[in-house]
Design a protein around this motif. Structure first.
Motif, mmCIF file in Angstrom:
data_model
loop_
_atom_site.group_PDB
_atom_site.id
_atom_site.type_symbol
_atom_site.label_atom_id
_atom_site.label_comp_id
_atom_site.label_asym_id
_atom_site.label_seq_id
_atom_site.Cartn_x
_atom_site.Cartn_y
_atom_site.Cartn_z
ATOM 1 N N ILE A 44 -30.519 45.121 52.960
ATOM 2 C CA ILE A 44 -29.139 45.416 53.333
ATOM 3 C C ILE A 44 -28.186 45.314 52.143
ATOM 4 O O ILE A 44 -27.268 46.113 51.999
ATOM 5 C CB ILE A 44 -28.665 44.474 54.469
ATOM 6 N N ASN A 45 -28.411 44.319 51.294
ATOM 7 C CA ASN A 45 -27.492 44.075 50.173
ATOM 8 C C ASN A 45 -28.021 44.549 48.831
ATOM 9 O O ASN A 45 -27.451 44.209 47.798
ATOM 10 C CB ASN A 45 -27.151 42.586 50.106
ATOM 11 N N GLY A 46 -29.105 45.316 48.828
ATOM 12 C CA GLY A 46 -29.587 45.863 47.562
ATOM 13 C C GLY A 46 -31.087 45.870 47.420
ATOM 14 O O GLY A 46 -31.834 45.589 48.358
ATOM 15 N N THR A 47 -31.504 46.192 46.216
ATOM 16 C CA THR A 47 -32.904 46.319 45.853
ATOM 17 C C THR A 47 -33.665 45.011 46.065
ATOM 18 O O THR A 47 -33.181 43.941 45.716
ATOM 19 C CB THR A 47 -33.005 46.721 44.362
ATOM 20 N N VAL A 48 -34.869 45.122 46.634
ATOM 21 C CA VAL A 48 -35.789 43.994 46.694
ATOM 22 C C VAL A 48 -36.510 43.971 45.351
ATOM 23 O O VAL A 48 -37.273 44.884 45.029
ATOM 24 C CB VAL A 48 -36.787 44.132 47.861
ATOM 25 N N ALA A 98 -33.397 51.949 43.228
ATOM 26 C CA ALA A 98 -34.665 51.812 43.944
ATOM 27 C C ALA A 98 -34.502 50.848 45.107
ATOM 28 O O ALA A 98 -33.678 49.932 45.059
ATOM 29 C CB ALA A 98 -35.757 51.300 43.005
ATOM 30 N N ALA A 99 -35.310 51.052 46.135
ATOM 31 C CA ALA A 99 -35.353 50.091 47.233
ATOM 32 C C ALA A 99 -36.151 48.863 46.816
ATOM 33 O O ALA A 99 -35.804 47.738 47.158
ATOM 34 C CB ALA A 99 -35.960 50.723 48.480
ATOM 35 N N ILE A 100 -37.229 49.095 46.061
ATOM 36 C CA ILE A 100 -38.082 48.007 45.576
ATOM 37 C C ILE A 100 -38.338 48.213 44.090
ATOM 38 O O ILE A 100 -38.674 49.323 43.667
ATOM 39 C CB ILE A 100 -39.439 47.986 46.318
ATOM 40 N N THR A 101 -38.187 47.160 43.317
ATOM 41 C CA THR A 101 -38.662 47.169 41.933
ATOM 42 C C THR A 101 -39.787 46.148 41.824
ATOM 43 O O THR A 101 -39.720 45.072 42.415
ATOM 44 C CB THR A 101 -37.561 46.820 40.913
ATOM 45 N N GLU A 133 -39.907 51.455 42.297
ATOM 46 C CA GLU A 133 -39.861 51.592 40.831
ATOM 47 C C GLU A 133 -40.767 50.526 40.231
ATOM 48 O O GLU A 133 -40.654 49.347 40.582
ATOM 49 C CB GLU A 133 -38.422 51.380 40.339
ATOM 50 N N LEU A 134 -41.653 50.928 39.335
ATOM 51 C CA LEU A 134 -42.593 49.990 38.728
ATOM 52 C C LEU A 134 -42.033 49.399 37.436
ATOM 53 O O LEU A 134 -42.714 49.319 36.420
ATOM 54 C CB LEU A 134 -43.938 50.675 38.473
ATOM 55 N N ALA A 135 -40.797 48.981 37.493
ATOM 56 C CA ALA A 135 -40.133 48.357 36.346
ATOM 57 C C ALA A 135 -38.792 47.789 36.793
ATOM 58 O O ALA A 135 -38.318 48.064 37.908
ATOM 59 C CB ALA A 135 -39.927 49.372 35.224
ATOM 60 N N SER A 136 -38.155 47.039 35.900
ATOM 61 C CA SER A 136 -36.861 46.426 36.187
ATOM 62 C C SER A 136 -35.690 47.374 35.974
ATOM 63 O O SER A 136 -34.552 47.020 36.244
ATOM 64 C CB SER A 136 -36.676 45.191 35.299
ATOM 65 N N SER A 137 -35.978 48.579 35.490
ATOM 66 C CA SER A 137 -34.941 49.564 35.191
ATOM 67 C C SER A 137 -35.504 50.957 35.469
ATOM 68 O O SER A 137 -36.716 51.159 35.386
ATOM 69 C CB SER A 137 -34.545 49.450 33.714
ATOM 70 N N PRO A 138 -34.637 51.920 35.767
ATOM 71 C CA PRO A 138 -35.149 53.272 36.012
ATOM 72 C C PRO A 138 -35.591 53.995 34.744
ATOM 73 O O PRO A 138 -36.254 55.020 34.820
ATOM 74 C CB PRO A 138 -33.965 53.989 36.662
ATOM 75 N N PHE A 139 -35.255 53.458 33.576
ATOM 76 C CA PHE A 139 -35.612 54.075 32.301
ATOM 77 C C PHE A 139 -36.064 53.002 31.321
ATOM 78 O O PHE A 139 -35.575 51.872 31.365
ATOM 79 C CB PHE A 139 -34.419 54.824 31.689
ATOM 80 N N GLY A 157 -44.023 46.668 35.755
ATOM 81 C CA GLY A 157 -45.053 46.151 36.641
ATOM 82 C C GLY A 157 -46.428 46.589 36.153
ATOM 83 O O GLY A 157 -46.600 47.714 35.702
ATOM 84 N N ASN A 158 -47.391 45.700 36.225
ATOM 85 C CA ASN A 158 -48.770 45.997 35.841
ATOM 86 C C ASN A 158 -49.707 45.493 36.921
ATOM 87 O O ASN A 158 -49.395 44.534 37.627
ATOM 88 C CB ASN A 158 -49.123 45.317 34.512
ATOM 89 N N ASN A 159 -50.873 46.134 37.011
ATOM 90 C CA ASN A 159 -51.860 45.772 38.033
ATOM 91 C C ASN A 159 -51.194 45.734 39.402
ATOM 92 O O ASN A 159 -51.122 44.700 40.057
ATOM 93 C CB ASN A 159 -52.542 44.451 37.715
ATOM 94 N N VAL A 160 -50.709 46.901 39.816
ATOM 95 C CA VAL A 160 -49.987 47.056 41.077
ATOM 96 C C VAL A 160 -50.764 48.005 41.985
ATOM 97 O O VAL A 160 -51.203 49.071 41.542
ATOM 98 C CB VAL A 160 -48.569 47.619 40.834
ATOM 99 N N LEU A 161 -50.932 47.613 43.231
ATOM 100 C CA LEU A 161 -51.555 48.457 44.242
ATOM 101 C C LEU A 161 -50.532 48.682 45.349
ATOM 102 O O LEU A 161 -50.026 47.718 45.929
ATOM 103 C CB LEU A 161 -52.813 47.787 44.818
ATOM 104 N N ILE A 162 -50.216 49.949 45.618
ATOM 105 C CA ILE A 162 -49.319 50.318 46.719
ATOM 106 C C ILE A 162 -50.162 51.101 47.711
ATOM 107 O O ILE A 162 -50.826 52.066 47.331
ATOM 108 C CB ILE A 162 -48.142 51.173 46.207
#
Length: 171
Positions: A44-48, A98-101, A133-139, A157-162
């Protein structure tokens, strides 16, 4: 026909080390390696921002439309807390991208058969956006339409499974 790095990643997730502890999401406060439940109310208040390794599981469909009353921007309180940095090198300078970083190593994000998407209104307001987003920033540092990160605050992000869900509307 998998490369050695692909085989290594498969083995990493086959033997994924986690704790049999269930928690609700709390920014930068969850137990590393725990099973974290994600609800619509967390968005509700922003990116997770996922900053701790573990297993994150959506509990319901997510319609991302953060801080609607603040023109979809981080509030002064959120900025001052450091949760959503803005300004020079601040990833949230142009809004919620992003909804999730995922900003750590070792994450399983289980969409649990659910959908995550921008609302139509947010997609019209926020023109660059990723559901995940697989990082703390979009770029990466020194790239993009503004200086949204630097070498001291950019974390990929590294070693991530979605797995197991639907990625819906994204501008």
């Amino acid at each position: 026909n998998l490369s050695s790095s692909q085989l290594s990643l498969i083995n990493y997730f086959k033997t994924f080390n986690y704790l049999d502890i269930e928690e609700d999401y709390s920014y930068n406060s969850n137990t590393a390696g725990a099973i974290i439940k994600l609800y619509q109310s967390d968005f509700i208040n922003g990116t997770v921002r996922i900053t701790k390794p573990g297993i994150y599981i959506l509990q319901e469909n997510i319609a991302f439309e953060p801080n609607k009353e603040n023109d979809f921007q981080p509030t002064n309180e959120q900025i001052l807390s450091g949760k959503y940095p803005v300004g020079h090198g601040g990833a949230y300078h142009l809004g919620f991208f992003a909804a999730i970083t995922i900003e750590t190593t070792g994450v399983i994000l289980d969409l649990n058969g659910k959908t995550i998407e921008q609302t139509l209104l947010h997609s019209l307001q926020q023109r660059f956006y990723a559901n995940i987003e697989l990082a703390s920033s979009p770029f990466i540092p020194n790239q993009g339409p503004a200086n949204l990160s630097n070498s001291s605050n950019y974390v990929a992000g590294n070693n991530v499974l979605i797995k197991n869900g639907i990625l819906g509307r994204s501008s």
